[in-house]
Design a protein around this motif. Sequence first.
Motif, PDB file in Angstrom:
ATOM      1  N   VAL A 343       9.630  20.418  30.337  1.00 34.20           N
ATOM      2  CA  VAL A 343       8.800  19.214  30.491  1.00 34.20           C
ATOM      3  C   VAL A 343       7.407  19.601  30.982  1.00 34.20           C
ATOM      4  O   VAL A 343       6.397  19.035  30.539  1.00 34.20           O
ATOM      5  N   ASP A 344       7.332  20.581  31.887  1.00 30.55           N
ATOM      6  CA  ASP A 344       6.035  21.003  32.406  1.00 30.55           C
ATOM      7  C   ASP A 344       5.207  21.736  31.360  1.00 30.55           C
ATOM      8  O   ASP A 344       3.988  21.852  31.503  1.00 30.55           O
ATOM      9  N   VAL A 345       5.850  22.245  30.306  1.00 33.69           N
ATOM     10  CA  VAL A 345       5.126  22.925  29.231  1.00 33.69           C
ATOM     11  C   VAL A 345       4.417  21.927  28.327  1.00 33.69           C
ATOM     12  O   VAL A 345       3.400  22.246  27.708  1.00 33.69           O
ATOM     13  N   GLU A 354       3.308  12.313  31.093  1.00 35.11           N
ATOM     14  CA  GLU A 354       4.031  11.190  31.686  1.00 35.11           C
ATOM     15  C   GLU A 354       5.029  10.603  30.698  1.00 35.11           C
ATOM     16  O   GLU A 354       6.140  10.217  31.075  1.00 35.11           O
ATOM     17  N   ARG A 355       4.659  10.545  29.444  1.00 34.38           N
ATOM     18  CA  ARG A 355       5.556  10.014  28.419  1.00 34.38           C
ATOM     19  C   ARG A 355       6.772  10.925  28.243  1.00 34.38           C
ATOM     20  O   ARG A 355       7.905  10.453  28.138  1.00 34.38           O
ATOM     21  N   GLY A 360      11.879  12.086  27.879  1.00 36.62           N
ATOM     22  CA  GLY A 360      12.500  13.325  27.427  1.00 36.62           C
ATOM     23  C   GLY A 360      11.953  13.750  26.079  1.00 36.62           C
ATOM     24  O   GLY A 360      10.769  13.560  25.773  1.00 36.62           O
ATOM     25  N   ALA A 361      12.828  14.321  25.233  1.00 31.50           N
ATOM     26  CA  ALA A 361      12.394  14.826  23.931  1.00 31.50           C
ATOM     27  C   ALA A 361      11.782  13.732  23.073  1.00 31.50           C
ATOM     28  O   ALA A 361      10.872  13.982  22.272  1.00 31.50           O
ATOM     29  N   ALA A 362      12.257  12.501  23.229  1.00 32.69           N
ATOM     30  CA  ALA A 362      11.705  11.397  22.434  1.00 32.69           C
ATOM     31  C   ALA A 362      10.248  11.130  22.784  1.00 32.69           C
ATOM     32  O   ALA A 362       9.516  10.525  21.997  1.00 32.69           O
TER      33      ALA A 362
END
Length: 706
Positions: A343-345, A354-355, A360-362
């Motif tokens: 997520v941080d990448v 933020e999205r 998540g992946a979506a």
Amino acid sequence: MAEVPQTIGSADMPRPRRDWRRIVVRVLLGIVAAVVLAWLVLFITKGRFLKGTFERIASAQSGRTIRVAGDFQFYFNPIDLKFLAEGLSVSNPAWAGGGNTFEARKLDSSVATLTFLFGRRRVNWLDLDGARADLHWDARRQRNTWTFGDPNAKGKKLELPVVRAGTFRDTRIRYRDPQFVLDGNFLLDTVTSSDTRFDSAIRARGQGTVRGRPFRLTGQLQSPNATIRGGENQLTARIEVARSVAILAGTLPGPTQLDGSNLAVRLRGRNLADVFAVLGILTPDTRTYRLTGRMTKDGPDWKFTRLRGVFGDSDLAGSLTVTQREPRLLLTADLTTRTLDIVDVSAFVGYDLERVEAQGAAGVITREGDAPRLLPNARLNVEALKNFDAKVRYKVGTLRARSLPISNADLTLDLEDRLLKLSPLTFAMARGNVASDIVIDARKRPAVTDYDIRLSPTPMGRLLAGWGVEEAGTTGTVKARVKLTGVGDTVQDSLAASNGRIAIILPAGSFWTRNIQLSELDLGTFAQKMFEGRLKEPVRINCGLIGFTVRQGVAAADPILIDTQKNVMIGRGGFSFRNETIDLAFRADSKRFSLLGGQSPVGIGGYFASPSYSVVSPELLGRAGAALGLAVVATPLAGVLAFVDPGDAKATACGPVLAGATARAQRTTGGEARDDVGRGTTAKAENGRSNRGERKEQRKKFLGIF
């Protein structure tokens, strides 16, 4: 004859010798006497009679109007220079539009004479009462109010004298700097300290804006008392800016001396990028962060060492330095992350952090009308890149992500005058290595990006394990290279206008039988394997190439050609970076006779974010209709004839395949040019030619023309 006595003073008489030593001594004594007399006069009169002379000479030398409305003292006490001025005012230069650079009800000081003569400005003590300072640069940052002399001369940086001790009462400073878009007001007051080691404490409060962001500052500096004067000063400060809080605590050599400081820093906030943005430095967004470290100033360098902390679910350690220089700041950093969360990448590659954190992946998928978009669309902030240069080394131990076996990442980033190089960027992936060189030239508008990404031979079983492929029975490897040049300020725009080539090469190896046969749609072999229960029997891959030539963002199969032990698989069609659509067809021809070979293209369509598969193609449906007709007219056995695969596929010469050559260079093992791999266009027909209907349909898909 009588003797005539010698005349006194005649040439024959010896002249008295001059005593030069006595003369020198007398001269020196005269100079000392004059200095002592001048010192005595100054000491007795306190130099008050020099007030007019001081105003006249200081005004002429500085090019400003300098006045002392009240008492004036200028004398040596006994060696150091005592200077006192009440009602002192120093006007602004004419370009500043009036007002005073400095004024004070009272300025009382003791200046070290000897160090001053050798170019080192040291003030033993300073007492300021009711002082006001207006320090600012002009709009082009060429001139400032504290550089005296020629009003058109280039302004010098602000260098305060070393003040060993001081008291401040109702002292206000306003500082404006267009480089940082900074406008701040600060108040200094001295209070009696309760600590017996310190005479007093200087309390500071400040507020203002920096790059449009409000900030607040509170702090306290305790100066040593007479028994330890010249020792270190204790500083504590709290700064709130850009949704972040910085707390500093440590020592300064002097109240105005930052060089040689030793400060502990604690920093926390919602987004570390906001803090760098205050300095005009562009960095990717982060999630909530906490950092600790040490800070010191060494000339133009602000050094942050022993950094430790976290951002989001990732850790961070290392050091960085911000160097104040012209024409741009320089950021130098050496940073390390042991575990980097996926997520941080996301922000590093241009997704909405933020999205992604919320969905998540979506969260990486957006929509344009009814179409999903996967490629990042964050716009490059070219204006921010004008403010600084950078040299950064960043290492990552492990990427925390399902189905993405990445580790040992190593990035070298170099930014100089809007030319950004991510070179090299390397990481290990599934026991293989990826090396890339990405160069973004933002000096051109829009930015021009060169992509060169290389995958060394990597085991397919491990690489594709997250996509349902098991390592058991899969010994094949894959290597690849992507070399593109695109124009645009987002990844989407850049790839949508890109040109170049993509090549994925499969050297000899084995793969699951089930995967191969499903792709080939050889119903007879698959049924036989299924009933025998040997779904994981490896099938030999002789060589394979999945190649695309990209023209203006549209990638055409050039070629897709995989030669296996029993079949030759060929793919045609293409995909588009412009709107992320896919239109590919795969066909497998058997090298052996097969009674129930489907021998019909398998289609892949849809979008990058939501691909669709079409196993039952119109061709296969047509053959099924023919089989049904034969079965009705003749016998059920005759219906099987429609699915017979004669096994006439020609084996592939692996040399051009393994070299990643285009479709025109492909050959059979007999040396004949292949006529079944297309012409490097998006046409899906076997001869590589598209009909009018197909061209119209692909224009709609790939170019978004409706």
